[in-house]
Scaffold this motif. Structure first.
Motif, PDB file in Angstrom:
ATOM      1  N   VAL A   1       0.852  -1.191   0.000  1.00  0.00           N
ATOM      2  CA  VAL A   1       0.000   0.000   0.000  1.00  0.00           C
ATOM      3  C   VAL A   1       0.887   1.240   0.000  1.00  0.00           C
ATOM      4  N   ARG A   2       0.292   2.333  -0.444  1.00  0.00           N
ATOM      5  CA  ARG A   2       0.990   3.615  -0.374  1.00  0.00           C
ATOM      6  C   ARG A   2      -0.021   4.689   0.004  1.00  0.00           C
ATOM      7  N   TYR A   3       0.412   5.605   0.841  1.00  0.00           N
ATOM      8  CA  TYR A   3      -0.492   6.636   1.339  1.00  0.00           C
ATOM      9  C   TYR A   3      -0.666   7.764   0.329  1.00  0.00           C
ATOM     10  N   SER A   4      -1.877   8.306   0.325  1.00  0.00           N
ATOM     11  CA  SER A   4      -2.194   9.496  -0.460  1.00  0.00           C
ATOM     12  C   SER A   4      -3.155  10.341   0.356  1.00  0.00           C
ATOM     13  N   ASN A   5      -2.707  11.527   0.749  1.00  0.00           N
ATOM     14  CA  ASN A   5      -3.520  12.414   1.589  1.00  0.00           C
ATOM     15  C   ASN A   5      -4.012  11.709   2.852  1.00  0.00           C
ATOM     16  N   GLY A   6      -3.117  10.954   3.457  1.00  0.00           N
ATOM     17  CA  GLY A   6      -3.435  10.296   4.724  1.00  0.00           C
ATOM     18  C   GLY A   6      -4.198   8.994   4.592  1.00  0.00           C
ATOM     19  N   ILE A   7      -4.475   8.547   3.366  1.00  0.00           N
ATOM     20  CA  ILE A   7      -5.249   7.324   3.146  1.00  0.00           C
ATOM     21  C   ILE A   7      -4.348   6.256   2.524  1.00  0.00           C
ATOM     22  N   PRO A   8      -4.236   5.068   3.150  1.00  0.00           N
ATOM     23  CA  PRO A   8      -3.456   3.993   2.531  1.00  0.00           C
ATOM     24  C   PRO A   8      -4.241   3.359   1.383  1.00  0.00           C
ATOM     25  N   LYS A   9      -3.650   3.371   0.192  1.00  0.00           N
ATOM     26  CA  LYS A   9      -4.321   2.814  -0.984  1.00  0.00           C
ATOM     27  C   LYS A   9      -3.536   1.623  -1.509  1.00  0.00           C
ATOM     28  N   LEU A  10      -4.252   0.652  -2.026  1.00  0.00           N
ATOM     29  CA  LEU A  10      -3.640  -0.600  -2.455  1.00  0.00           C
ATOM     30  C   LEU A  10      -2.824  -0.427  -3.730  1.00  0.00           C
ATOM     31  N   LEU A  11      -1.605  -0.948  -3.719  1.00  0.00           N
ATOM     32  CA  LEU A  11      -0.807  -1.069  -4.936  1.00  0.00           C
ATOM     33  C   LEU A  11      -1.025  -2.460  -5.537  1.00  0.00           C
ATOM     34  N   GLU A  12      -0.748  -3.494  -4.739  1.00  0.00           N
ATOM     35  CA  GLU A  12      -0.946  -4.855  -5.215  1.00  0.00           C
ATOM     36  C   GLU A  12      -0.833  -5.833  -4.057  1.00  0.00           C
ATOM     37  N   ILE A  13      -1.259  -7.066  -4.315  1.00  0.00           N
ATOM     38  CA  ILE A  13      -1.056  -8.166  -3.383  1.00  0.00           C
ATOM     39  C   ILE A  13      -0.310  -9.261  -4.131  1.00  0.00           C
ATOM     40  N   ASN A  14       0.801  -9.708  -3.568  1.00  0.00           N
ATOM     41  CA  ASN A  14       1.596 -10.773  -4.170  1.00  0.00           C
ATOM     42  C   ASN A  14       1.358 -12.072  -3.406  1.00  0.00           C
ATOM     43  N   PRO A  15       0.878 -13.124  -4.073  1.00  0.00           N
ATOM     44  CA  PRO A  15       0.559 -14.386  -3.390  1.00  0.00           C
ATOM     45  C   PRO A  15       1.784 -15.277  -3.180  1.00  0.00           C
ATOM     46  N   ARG A  16       2.824 -14.698  -2.612  1.00  0.00           N
ATOM     47  CA  ARG A  16       4.091 -15.405  -2.394  1.00  0.00           C
ATOM     48  C   ARG A  16       4.915 -14.628  -1.379  1.00  0.00           C
ATOM     49  N   MET A  17       6.033 -15.198  -0.980  1.00  0.00           N
ATOM     50  CA  MET A  17       6.969 -14.483  -0.126  1.00  0.00           C
ATOM     51  C   MET A  17       7.536 -13.290  -0.880  1.00  0.00           C
ATOM     52  N   SER A  18       7.578 -12.142  -0.243  1.00  0.00           N
ATOM     53  CA  SER A  18       8.040 -10.921  -0.896  1.00  0.00           C
ATOM     54  C   SER A  18       9.562 -10.874  -0.959  1.00  0.00           C
ATOM     55  N   GLY A  19      10.079 -10.003  -1.814  1.00  0.00           N
ATOM     56  CA  GLY A  19      11.517  -9.856  -1.948  1.00  0.00           C
ATOM     57  C   GLY A  19      12.191  -9.315  -0.696  1.00  0.00           C
ATOM     58  N   GLY A  20      11.441  -8.555   0.115  1.00  0.00           N
ATOM     59  CA  GLY A  20      12.018  -7.971   1.328  1.00  0.00           C
ATOM     60  C   GLY A  20      11.647  -8.708   2.603  1.00  0.00           C
ATOM     61  N   LEU A  21      11.110  -9.919   2.474  1.00  0.00           N
ATOM     62  CA  LEU A  21      10.645 -10.654   3.651  1.00  0.00           C
ATOM     63  C   LEU A  21      11.768 -10.930   4.646  1.00  0.00           C
ATOM     64  N   TYR A  22      12.986 -11.104   4.149  1.00  0.00           N
ATOM     65  CA  TYR A  22      14.098 -11.400   5.052  1.00  0.00           C
ATOM     66  C   TYR A  22      14.359 -10.229   6.005  1.00  0.00           C
ATOM     67  N   ILE A  23      14.009  -9.011   5.579  1.00  0.00           N
ATOM     68  CA  ILE A  23      14.140  -7.858   6.476  1.00  0.00           C
ATOM     69  C   ILE A  23      13.032  -7.896   7.526  1.00  0.00           C
ATOM     70  N   THR A  24      11.830  -8.224   7.104  1.00  0.00           N
ATOM     71  CA  THR A  24      10.704  -8.336   8.041  1.00  0.00           C
ATOM     72  C   THR A  24      10.989  -9.367   9.121  1.00  0.00           C
ATOM     73  N   CYS A  25      11.753 -10.405   8.789  1.00  0.00           N
ATOM     74  CA  CYS A  25      12.056 -11.462   9.759  1.00  0.00           C
ATOM     75  C   CYS A  25      12.950 -10.984  10.898  1.00  0.00           C
TER      76      CYS A  25
END
Length: 339
Positions: free
Chosen positions: A275-299
Motif C-alpha cells: 500500500v501507499r499513502y495518499s492524503n493520509g489514506i493507505p491505498k492498495l498497490l498490489e497483493i503478491n501471493p508469495r513471499m516478498s523480496g524484502g521478507l528477510y528484512i521483516t524477519c
C-alpha cells in the motif's frame, strides 16, 4: 527425524535467505533443498543442496517438468514462484505424487492478483482497502483520454502494465523533466506525456496498461502468513524509507487492512500486501501471493516467516507469533563464494 525435501523453482536471489531461514529453524527440523533455474549459476541456487537447469517451456509442459522433478527427487514440499497460475490449475498432479504445493488454489483469485486491473475490479465493492483512481487502456487515444481525466481530477499520473512483477514497466509522467540534466544523472523512471503517447501511437493496439494516480505518500509492504485455510497467523508492516532503510511498525490501520483482506480472500501461506499513502489514506498497490523480496528484512522482527509458512503447508498446528516492532533495518552486500 525425517529429512524433508523442499523444491523451489525459478526464484529471485532472495531465495538464498529463505532457504537458510527454513534450514535454521528453531525446532531442529531437517530440510534438504532442491532448486532449478535456467541459469545454473543464479544466486537463488547458492543455498540449495541440489540444483538443476530449467527448460524453456511454458504452460502444462512446464508444470509437467515440475511434477517429474518432484517425483524423481521424492519432493515433500514445493514452493513455486514462476508460473504459479499454471501450477495452481494443475495442483492435483502434485497431490497424486504426494507433494504439497505452497500455492493459492483459488484459481480465480490467483489470476486476479496476477492481473492488477482484474484485482481492483474484484475489490471495488468489498470495502477492504482504498483503491487508487485508475483507467485501463489498450490504444494511444485511450491513454490520452485517461491521462486527461486523471490530471483534471488533480492527480499526478503514472502507468504500468496490468500484468507485471515488481517495478517492471512502471513509469511516472513528468512534463517538467530535463533530458539533458537526466543524461548526467541516474536512470529515471519518468517520461513526458508526449514521449509516452508517441511511443504508444506506434501501434494500433497494445497489451493492457493501467493509467493511474501517482501515490506520493509513504509506502508499506505488509508481509503476512496464513494457514492453508487462509486464517491469518501474522502480519508485519514494513515501511520503506530513503535509500535502504526500512522500519517495522505496529500500525493498527495497516494491521486492520491485513486482517480484513485475510478474512475476505482467505489467501493461504505467505503473501504480501503493498500500500501507499495518499492524503493520509493507505491505498492498495498490489497483493503478491508469495513471499516478498524484502521478507528477510521483516524477519528481523523475530518471526521466521518462511519457516512459519512451511509449517502451515505441512498442516502443523502453530501458534500466532508475537513480532517485535519499532525496528529500523537496512541491508548491505555480502560476498559469496560460488564454487
Amino acid at each position: 527425524m525425517k529429512m524433508i525435501r523442499v523444491y523451489m523453482n525459478r526464484w529471485f536471489s532472495v531465495a538464498y535467505h529463505y532457504i537458510n531461514m527454513i534450514r535454521n529453524n528453531p525446532n531442529g527440523e531437517q530440510y534438504e533443498f532442491y532448486g532449478t533455474h535456467p541459469d545454473i549459476n543464479h544466486l537463488s541456487l547458492i543455498a540449495a543442496d541440489h540444483k538443476d537447469i530449467e527448460p524453456a517451456v511454458v504452460g502444462l509442459e512446464y508444470v509437467q517438468f515440475c511434477v517429474d522433478f518432484c517425483k524423481r527427487n521424492k519432493i515433500d514440499l514445493f514452493i513455486p514462484r514462476l508460473h504459479m497460475e499454471d501450477i495452481s490449475r494443475h495442483a492435483h498432479l502434485f497431490d497424486e505424487i504426494g507433494t504439497k504445493v505452497m500455492v493459492c488454489r483459488d484459481i480465480e483469485l490467483l489470476d486476479s492478483m496476477i492481473e492488477k486491473d482484474k484485482f481492483y475490479e474484484a475489490l471495488a465493492d468489498m470495502e477492504l482497502v482504498a483503491i487508487p483512481d485508475y483507467r485501463v487502456v489498450n490504444t494511444a487515444e485511450q491513454f490520452k483520454q485517461a491521462y486527461e481525466e486523471l490530471t483534471a481530477a488533480g492527480h499526478q499520473v503514472c502507468f504500468k502494465p496490468t500484468k507485471s512483477e515488481g517495478g517492471m514497466g512502471f513509469r511516472i509522467i513528468n512534463n517538467d523533466r530535463d533530458p539533458l540534466v537526466e543524461l548526467y544523472g541516474y536512470v529515471s523512471l519518468s517520461t513526458t506525456f508526449k514521449q509516452a503517447y508517441e511511443t504508444l501511437s506506434s501501434t494500433d493496439r497494445f497489451d493492457s496498461i493501467m493509467v493511474m494516480e501517482l501515490l506520493s505518500g509513504t509506502e508499506y509492504s505488509i508481509d503476512c502468513v496464513s494457514t492453508a485455510e487462509g486464517e491469518l497467523l501474522t502480519a508485519i508492516p514494513r515501511r520503506k524509507s530513503a535509500g535502504r532503510m526500512y522500519y517495522l511498525e505496529d500500525t493498527p490501520e495497516l494491521l486492520d487492512i491485513a486482517d480484513r483482506i485475510a478474512r475476505a480472500l482467505r489467501i493461504p501461506y505467505a503473501f504480501n500486501i503493498q500500500v501507499r499513502y495518499s492524503n493520509g489514506i493507505p491505498k492498495l498497490l498490489e497483493i503478491n501471493p508469495r513471499m516478498s523480496g524484502g521478507l528477510y528484512i521483516t524477519c528481523l522482527s523475530g518471526v521466521n516467516m518462511p519457516y512459519l509458512a512451511v509449517q502451515a503447508l505441512q498442516g502443523k498446528a502453530v501458534e500466532a507469533p508475537v513480532p517485535q516492532f519499532g525496528i529500523q533495518a537496512g541491508y548491505v552486500e555480502q560476498p559469496l563464494i560460488m564454487k
